[in-house]
Write a protein that holds these residues in place. Structure first.
Motif, PDB file in Angstrom:
ATOM      1  N   VAL A  93      -0.695  -8.222  -8.855  1.00  0.00           N
ATOM      2  CA  VAL A  93       0.538  -8.089  -8.074  1.00  0.00           C
ATOM      3  C   VAL A  93       1.106  -6.667  -8.150  1.00  0.00           C
ATOM      4  CG1 VAL A  93       2.897  -8.917  -7.806  1.00  0.00           C
ATOM      5  CG2 VAL A  93       1.045 -10.544  -8.220  1.00  0.00           C
ATOM      6  N   PRO A  94       1.373  -6.113  -9.340  1.00  0.00           N
ATOM      7  CA  PRO A  94       1.869  -4.722  -9.373  1.00  0.00           C
ATOM      8  C   PRO A  94       0.848  -3.708  -8.865  1.00  0.00           C
ATOM      9  CG  PRO A  94       1.425  -5.504 -11.595  1.00  0.00           C
ATOM     10  CD  PRO A  94       1.337  -6.691 -10.700  1.00  0.00           C
ATOM     11  N   ALA A  95      -0.447  -4.029  -9.027  1.00  0.00           N
ATOM     12  CA  ALA A  95      -1.465  -3.117  -8.506  1.00  0.00           C
ATOM     13  C   ALA A  95      -1.396  -3.054  -6.980  1.00  0.00           C
ATOM     14  CB  ALA A  95      -2.851  -3.563  -8.968  1.00  0.00           C
ATOM     15  N   LEU A  96      -1.235  -4.220  -6.345  1.00  0.00           N
ATOM     16  CA  LEU A  96      -1.089  -4.250  -4.889  1.00  0.00           C
ATOM     17  C   LEU A  96       0.184  -3.533  -4.456  1.00  0.00           C
ATOM     18  CD1 LEU A  96      -1.866  -5.216  -2.066  1.00  0.00           C
ATOM     19  CD2 LEU A  96      -0.733  -7.396  -2.584  1.00  0.00           C
ATOM     20  N   HIS A  97       1.261  -3.747  -5.183  1.00  0.00           N
ATOM     21  CA  HIS A  97       2.523  -3.077  -4.864  1.00  0.00           C
ATOM     22  C   HIS A  97       2.358  -1.553  -4.926  1.00  0.00           C
ATOM     23  CE1 HIS A  97       6.898  -2.434  -4.788  1.00  0.00           C
ATOM     24  NE2 HIS A  97       6.681  -1.507  -5.707  1.00  0.00           N
ATOM     25  N   ALA A  98       1.634  -1.061  -5.928  1.00  0.00           N
ATOM     26  CA  ALA A  98       1.433   0.381  -6.069  1.00  0.00           C
ATOM     27  C   ALA A  98       0.649   0.950  -4.896  1.00  0.00           C
ATOM     28  CB  ALA A  98       0.716   0.678  -7.391  1.00  0.00           C
ATOM     29  N   VAL A  99      -0.357   0.210  -4.430  1.00  0.00           N
ATOM     30  CA  VAL A  99      -1.140   0.677  -3.281  1.00  0.00           C
ATOM     31  C   VAL A  99      -0.278   0.700  -2.020  1.00  0.00           C
ATOM     32  CG1 VAL A  99      -3.073   0.117  -1.763  1.00  0.00           C
ATOM     33  CG2 VAL A  99      -3.351  -0.054  -4.231  1.00  0.00           C
ATOM     34  N   ALA A 100       0.493  -0.371  -1.799  1.00  0.00           N
ATOM     35  CA  ALA A 100       1.345  -0.427  -0.602  1.00  0.00           C
ATOM     36  C   ALA A 100       2.424   0.642  -0.639  1.00  0.00           C
ATOM     37  CB  ALA A 100       1.970  -1.813  -0.481  1.00  0.00           C
ATOM     38  N   ARG A 101       2.890   0.997  -1.836  1.00  0.00           N
ATOM     39  CA  ARG A 101       3.942   2.000  -1.965  1.00  0.00           C
ATOM     40  C   ARG A 101       3.430   3.413  -1.724  1.00  0.00           C
ATOM     41  NH1 ARG A 101       5.172   1.420  -7.176  1.00  0.00           N
ATOM     42  NH2 ARG A 101       3.985   3.284  -7.747  1.00  0.00           N
ATOM     43  N   SER A 102       2.152   3.662  -1.952  1.00  0.00           N
ATOM     44  CA  SER A 102       1.645   5.033  -1.914  1.00  0.00           C
ATOM     45  C   SER A 102       0.588   5.288  -0.846  1.00  0.00           C
ATOM     46  CB  SER A 102       1.042   5.394  -3.282  1.00  0.00           C
ATOM     47  OG  SER A 102       0.012   4.478  -3.622  1.00  0.00           O
TER      48      SER A 102
END
Length: 380
Positions: A93-102
């Motif tokens: 979940v946080p890994a996906l969030h990091a990709v979507a954020r950057s």
């Protein structure tokens, strides 16, 4: 140094937080690891799965896409080995969030799809064992979608803030350029007029010092007064540049000083005929400065370019009902095109246009003219 130190401190804090999150999830996963590994699985690979799920997250700020690729590959390896859900799987979940954020949607959308497919494939066979319903599976997929959406929103916000910063920097650069132009214009008007007058007066005094000492002395007194006035204006400008305190600043020259300007021009041999028509009104300081500088620069140009044969220089300031009109015309030899496009005329044009007026200057059949028109709304 403070900004650099703050940036370094912020990076250290972020790195510490990322390590703490990865370590906490990994440590919390250990007690349940043994229950999740089937007897048929290769035990050392299965026990290494949490490392592959947690450790890459430490690098998500520098290499988010590589970090996500390692974590999702580890998750699919877990699926292939038949290892059931682990606490460490939450790192998707946080890994996906990091990709979507950057990263742009071309990267984050496939990443979200990969996590959603893994979630459905991993949970559907174990619904009975974990007493899960389709709604629970849907909730897990919704969490994946929320992680992607919040990352996207953070990316949009960061891009918007970055665009505002770029715009603010551009505005600051434009303001600095405009201020440099204004300062250069003021210095040109002050120095050019004063030095021209001083040179002409000094030449006249040098030529008459033996024949007419009194006239030479009077000319040198005018040189002294012109120099003092120039120094006063320069000192006022330097005060403005070095301090934001308006106290004790010398007021900018205006229409009241035009009589003195005309007299000094006559003293250096420029035959000025100055007339004011219409009903004079109280003008704002900025507009008065424009009128003063236009007349000052025009008379300076007469002294430089009109030649000794000039017989009349007509300065006419007219207060009309709709506009204020200003003309300066001479019957000298005029000027060439290169001089007509110099800093002086450019500065006059910029001053007038900044007040919403019109400016025209150029040679005529019998000399050179400058014509300015300022709108009434800039006056009243």
């Amino acid at each position: 140094m403070t900004v650099i130190d703050d940036a370094r401190s912020s990076r250290r804090n972020h790195r510490f937080l990322d390590c703490a999150v990865a370590a906490a999830v990994f440590a919390y996963n250990l007690p349940v690891q043994g229950f999740a590994v089937p007897d048929s699985a290769v035990s050392w690979i299965a026990y290494a799965l949490p490392v592959g799920l947690c450790l890459p997250y430490v690098f998500h700020r520098r290499r988010p896409l590589s970090m996500f690729s390692v974590i999702v590959a580890t998750a699919y390896l877990q699926l292939a080995l038949g290892v059931e859900l682990l606490v460490a799987d939450v790192m998707l979940v946080p890994a996906l969030h990091a990709v979507a954020r950057s990263r742009p949607p071309s990267n984050s959308v496939p990443a979200a799809v990969a996590v959603a497919v893994w979630t459905i494939t991993m949970t559907m066979p174990s619904m009975e064992r974990y007493s899960m319903s389709l709604g629970d599976v849907g909730l897990l997929v919704l969490i994946v979608a929320i992680a992607w959406l919040t990352g996207m929103l953070a990316r949009v916000r960061n891009e918007y803030v970055h665009s505002l910063q770029l715009r603010a920097e551009q505005v600051e650069r434009d303001a600095a350029a405009a201020e440099r132009t204004r300062i250069a214009r003021e210095i040109h008007d002050i120095v050019s007029h004063s030095l021209s007058a001083i040179v002409l007066l000094s030449e006249g005094a040098a030529g008459t010092v033996r024949q007419d000492p009194d006239a030479a002395a009077a000319a040198m007194e005018t040189v002294r007064d012109t120099g003092r006035e120039a120094m006063t204006e320069m000192r006022s400008m330097l005060t403005v540049l070095h301090s934001d305190d308006p106290v004790d600043r010398v007021p900018a020259p205006g229409v009241v000083q035009l009589d003195g300007l005309v007299e000094r021009s006559r003293a250096v041999g420029i035959p000025v005929d100055y007339r004011v028509t219409g009903e004079p009104v109280e003008l704002p300081p900025g507009l008065q400065l424009v009128i003063y500088r236009v007349i000052q620069e025009s008379l300076t140009n007469v002294g430089k370019h009109a030649g000794p044969e000039v017989r009349a220089v007509r300065v006419h300031l007219n207060y009309g009902p709709a506009t204020i009109e200003l003309t300066v015309a001479d019957d000298g030899r005029g000027t060439d095109s290169s001089s007509a496009s110099g800093w002086g005329l450019m500065g006059m044009r910029e001053r007038v246009l900044a007040q919403g007026g019109t400016f025209d200057a150029g040679p005529t059949a019998d000399g050179f003219h400058v014509a300015v028109s300022l709108p009434a709304e800039a006056v009243r």
